[in-house]
Design a protein around this motif. Structure first.
Motif, PDB file in Angstrom:
ATOM      1  N   PRO A  27       0.814  -1.212   0.000  1.00  0.00           N
ATOM      2  CA  PRO A  27       0.000   0.000   0.000  1.00  0.00           C
ATOM      3  C   PRO A  27       0.848   1.263   0.000  1.00  0.00           C
ATOM      4  O   PRO A  27       0.474   2.260  -0.569  1.00  0.00           O
ATOM      5  CB  PRO A  27      -0.831  -0.107   1.268  1.00  0.00           C
ATOM      6  N   LEU A  28       1.972   1.239   0.646  1.00  0.00           N
ATOM      7  CA  LEU A  28       2.914   2.333   0.603  1.00  0.00           C
ATOM      8  C   LEU A  28       4.268   1.782   0.997  1.00  0.00           C
ATOM      9  O   LEU A  28       4.364   0.767   1.664  1.00  0.00           O
ATOM     10  CB  LEU A  28       2.514   3.497   1.514  1.00  0.00           C
ATOM     11  N   PRO A  29       5.319   2.416   0.541  1.00  0.00           N
ATOM     12  CA  PRO A  29       6.637   1.850   0.849  1.00  0.00           C
ATOM     13  C   PRO A  29       6.913   1.859   2.350  1.00  0.00           C
ATOM     14  O   PRO A  29       6.689   2.855   3.024  1.00  0.00           O
ATOM     15  CB  PRO A  29       7.605   2.752   0.097  1.00  0.00           C
ATOM     16  N   LEU A  30       7.381   0.738   2.831  1.00  0.00           N
ATOM     17  CA  LEU A  30       7.713   0.610   4.244  1.00  0.00           C
ATOM     18  C   LEU A  30       9.231   0.646   4.389  1.00  0.00           C
ATOM     19  O   LEU A  30       9.970   0.225   3.504  1.00  0.00           O
ATOM     20  CB  LEU A  30       7.188  -0.708   4.802  1.00  0.00           C
ATOM     21  N   SER A  31       9.673   1.119   5.524  1.00  0.00           N
ATOM     22  CA  SER A  31      11.109   1.125   5.803  1.00  0.00           C
ATOM     23  C   SER A  31      11.559  -0.315   6.074  1.00  0.00           C
ATOM     24  O   SER A  31      10.742  -1.218   6.261  1.00  0.00           O
ATOM     25  CB  SER A  31      11.399   1.999   7.016  1.00  0.00           C
ATOM     26  N   ALA A  32      12.846  -0.505   6.120  1.00  0.00           N
ATOM     27  CA  ALA A  32      13.385  -1.842   6.386  1.00  0.00           C
ATOM     28  C   ALA A  32      12.943  -2.335   7.763  1.00  0.00           C
ATOM     29  O   ALA A  32      12.602  -3.508   7.931  1.00  0.00           O
ATOM     30  CB  ALA A  32      14.902  -1.827   6.283  1.00  0.00           C
ATOM     31  N   ALA A  33      12.906  -1.450   8.736  1.00  0.00           N
ATOM     32  CA  ALA A  33      12.473  -1.836  10.083  1.00  0.00           C
ATOM     33  C   ALA A  33      10.995  -2.231  10.079  1.00  0.00           C
ATOM     34  O   ALA A  33      10.602  -3.194  10.750  1.00  0.00           O
ATOM     35  CB  ALA A  33      12.711  -0.691  11.063  1.00  0.00           C
ATOM     36  N   GLN A  34      10.175  -1.504   9.333  1.00  0.00           N
ATOM     37  CA  GLN A  34       8.755  -1.839   9.261  1.00  0.00           C
ATOM     38  C   GLN A  34       8.547  -3.172   8.545  1.00  0.00           C
ATOM     39  O   GLN A  34       7.718  -3.980   8.958  1.00  0.00           O
ATOM     40  CB  GLN A  34       7.993  -0.721   8.560  1.00  0.00           C
ATOM     41  N   GLU A  35       9.311  -3.408   7.476  1.00  0.00           N
ATOM     42  CA  GLU A  35       9.232  -4.691   6.782  1.00  0.00           C
ATOM     43  C   GLU A  35       9.648  -5.819   7.713  1.00  0.00           C
ATOM     44  O   GLU A  35       9.064  -6.897   7.686  1.00  0.00           O
ATOM     45  CB  GLU A  35      10.116  -4.687   5.534  1.00  0.00           C
ATOM     46  N   ALA A  36      10.642  -5.576   8.553  1.00  0.00           N
ATOM     47  CA  ALA A  36      11.081  -6.587   9.516  1.00  0.00           C
ATOM     48  C   ALA A  36       9.967  -6.882  10.518  1.00  0.00           C
ATOM     49  O   ALA A  36       9.769  -8.039  10.907  1.00  0.00           O
ATOM     50  CB  ALA A  36      12.338  -6.133  10.240  1.00  0.00           C
ATOM     51  N   GLN A  37       9.230  -5.863  10.928  1.00  0.00           N
ATOM     52  CA  GLN A  37       8.103  -6.074  11.837  1.00  0.00           C
ATOM     53  C   GLN A  37       7.017  -6.907  11.169  1.00  0.00           C
ATOM     54  O   GLN A  37       6.428  -7.797  11.801  1.00  0.00           O
ATOM     55  CB  GLN A  37       7.526  -4.732  12.285  1.00  0.00           C
ATOM     56  N   VAL A  38       6.751  -6.651   9.892  1.00  0.00           N
ATOM     57  CA  VAL A  38       5.768  -7.437   9.146  1.00  0.00           C
ATOM     58  C   VAL A  38       6.230  -8.886   9.067  1.00  0.00           C
ATOM     59  O   VAL A  38       5.444  -9.816   9.281  1.00  0.00           O
ATOM     60  CB  VAL A  38       5.534  -6.849   7.735  1.00  0.00           C
ATOM     61  N   LYS A  39       7.516  -9.107   8.771  1.00  0.00           N
ATOM     62  CA  LYS A  39       8.057 -10.468   8.695  1.00  0.00           C
ATOM     63  C   LYS A  39       7.954 -11.179  10.040  1.00  0.00           C
ATOM     64  O   LYS A  39       7.649 -12.370  10.097  1.00  0.00           O
ATOM     65  CB  LYS A  39       9.517 -10.450   8.238  1.00  0.00           C
ATOM     66  N   ASP A  40       8.209 -10.455  11.140  1.00  0.00           N
ATOM     67  CA  ASP A  40       8.083 -11.060  12.468  1.00  0.00           C
ATOM     68  C   ASP A  40       6.653 -11.533  12.719  1.00  0.00           C
ATOM     69  O   ASP A  40       6.437 -12.627  13.248  1.00  0.00           O
ATOM     70  CB  ASP A  40       8.502 -10.072  13.555  1.00  0.00           C
ATOM     71  N   ILE A  41       5.681 -10.712  12.342  1.00  0.00           N
ATOM     72  CA  ILE A  41       4.267 -11.104  12.489  1.00  0.00           C
ATOM     73  C   ILE A  41       3.982 -12.326  11.634  1.00  0.00           C
ATOM     74  O   ILE A  41       3.324 -13.277  12.068  1.00  0.00           O
ATOM     75  CB  ILE A  41       3.342  -9.931  12.126  1.00  0.00           C
ATOM     76  N   TYR A  42       4.489 -12.323  10.408  1.00  0.00           N
ATOM     77  CA  TYR A  42       4.290 -13.431   9.466  1.00  0.00           C
ATOM     78  C   TYR A  42       4.845 -14.725  10.039  1.00  0.00           C
ATOM     79  O   TYR A  42       4.158 -15.756  10.079  1.00  0.00           O
ATOM     80  CB  TYR A  42       4.962 -13.060   8.147  1.00  0.00           C
ATOM     81  N   TYR A  43       6.094 -14.693  10.519  1.00  0.00           N
ATOM     82  CA  TYR A  43       6.708 -15.899  11.076  1.00  0.00           C
ATOM     83  C   TYR A  43       5.974 -16.362  12.327  1.00  0.00           C
ATOM     84  O   TYR A  43       5.799 -17.562  12.549  1.00  0.00           O
ATOM     85  CB  TYR A  43       8.182 -15.665  11.395  1.00  0.00           C
ATOM     86  N   LYS A  44       5.527 -15.432  13.135  1.00  0.00           N
ATOM     87  CA  LYS A  44       4.777 -15.786  14.345  1.00  0.00           C
ATOM     88  C   LYS A  44       3.474 -16.481  13.978  1.00  0.00           C
ATOM     89  O   LYS A  44       3.078 -17.463  14.610  1.00  0.00           O
ATOM     90  CB  LYS A  44       4.506 -14.519  15.162  1.00  0.00           C
ATOM     91  N   ARG A  45       2.800 -15.982  12.938  1.00  0.00           N
ATOM     92  CA  ARG A  45       1.550 -16.593  12.500  1.00  0.00           C
ATOM     93  C   ARG A  45       1.794 -18.010  11.982  1.00  0.00           C
ATOM     94  O   ARG A  45       1.041 -18.938  12.305  1.00  0.00           O
ATOM     95  CB  ARG A  45       0.884 -15.740  11.420  1.00  0.00           C
ATOM     96  N   VAL A  46       2.845 -18.190  11.181  1.00  0.00           N
ATOM     97  CA  VAL A  46       3.149 -19.516  10.634  1.00  0.00           C
ATOM     98  C   VAL A  46       3.510 -20.476  11.761  1.00  0.00           C
ATOM     99  O   VAL A  46       3.025 -21.610  11.802  1.00  0.00           O
ATOM    100  CB  VAL A  46       4.281 -19.435   9.586  1.00  0.00           C
ATOM    101  N   ARG A  47       4.355 -20.016  12.696  1.00  0.00           N
ATOM    102  CA  ARG A  47       4.707 -20.877  13.829  1.00  0.00           C
ATOM    103  C   ARG A  47       3.476 -21.197  14.675  1.00  0.00           C
ATOM    104  O   ARG A  47       3.383 -22.287  15.242  1.00  0.00           O
ATOM    105  CB  ARG A  47       5.782 -20.216  14.683  1.00  0.00           C
ATOM    106  N   GLY A  48       2.538 -20.275  14.760  1.00  0.00           N
ATOM    107  CA  GLY A  48       1.310 -20.527  15.511  1.00  0.00           C
ATOM    108  C   GLY A  48       0.489 -21.646  14.896  1.00  0.00           C
ATOM    109  O   GLY A  48      -0.097 -22.468  15.612  1.00  0.00           O
ATOM    110  N   HIS A  49       0.431 -21.692  13.566  1.00  0.00           N
ATOM    111  CA  HIS A  49      -0.308 -22.765  12.892  1.00  0.00           C
ATOM    112  C   HIS A  49       0.346 -24.125  13.132  1.00  0.00           C
ATOM    113  O   HIS A  49      -0.342 -25.146  13.174  1.00  0.00           O
ATOM    114  CB  HIS A  49      -0.360 -22.517  11.375  1.00  0.00           C
ATOM    115  N   CYS A  50       1.661 -24.147  13.261  1.00  0.00           N
ATOM    116  CA  CYS A  50       2.416 -25.402  13.360  1.00  0.00           C
ATOM    117  C   CYS A  50       2.943 -25.644  14.770  1.00  0.00           C
ATOM    118  O   CYS A  50       3.924 -26.378  14.951  1.00  0.00           O
ATOM    119  CB  CYS A  50       3.568 -25.378  12.363  1.00  0.00           C
TER     120      CYS A  50
END
Length: 143
Positions: A27-50
């Motif tokens: 939706p809009l360019p995110l900084s590297a730190a913001q992208e890292a926060q998104v990735k952390d949420i993503y990995y947490k969600r995947v680990r939650g499923h498994c």
């Protein structure tokens, strides 16, 4: 003589309203730190499923080093296949949407923290002024 191509007009109001869906992927360019926060949420969600498969592998691997590779093979394959199954673009989009949903809360939290720091700073300044005034009165009194 070649003529310059004519510029087509921008999107019409009708076409803009027809595609009002937000672009979750970018939706809009995110900084590297913001992208890292998104990735952390993503990995947490995947680990939650498994979580169950991860727990089974961890329980098997306790107390083992290299031998965990072949002794816990079934648990490892189960865990990896679960994580591959859930590590999808849709899950990443959901993590990005979750990050954007929490954006306003994080902004409000930062503002509240800044306001608390400012209030404390004002209290300290007031205490310093009172102390200076008290010392000034004490010096002004004849002994």
């Amino acid at each position: 003589m070649d003529m310059a191509p004519t510029l087509s007009p921008g999107p019409t109001p009708d076409s803009a309203s027809a595609s009002h869906q937000p672009n979750v992927r970018n939706p809009l360019p995110l900084s590297a730190a913001q992208e890292a926060q998104v990735k952390d949420i993503y990995y947490k969600r995947v680990r939650g499923h498994c979580a169950q498969q991860i727990k089974e592998f961890a329980e098997c691997a306790v107390g083992r080093t290299i031998s965990a590779t072949w002794i816990c093979r079934d648990q490892r394959l189960s865990m990896n296949s679960c994580m591959i199954t859930h590590a999808t673009r849709a899950e990443e989009d959901a993590a990005r949407a979750e990050w954007f949903a929490g954006r306003e809360d994080r902004r409000k939290k930062r503002q509240d923290e800044a306001a608390a720091v400012e209030r404390r700073r004002e209290e300290v300044i007031e205490l310093i002024k009172r102390e200076e005034a008290r010392e000034g009165v004490a010096k002004a009194r004849p002994s």
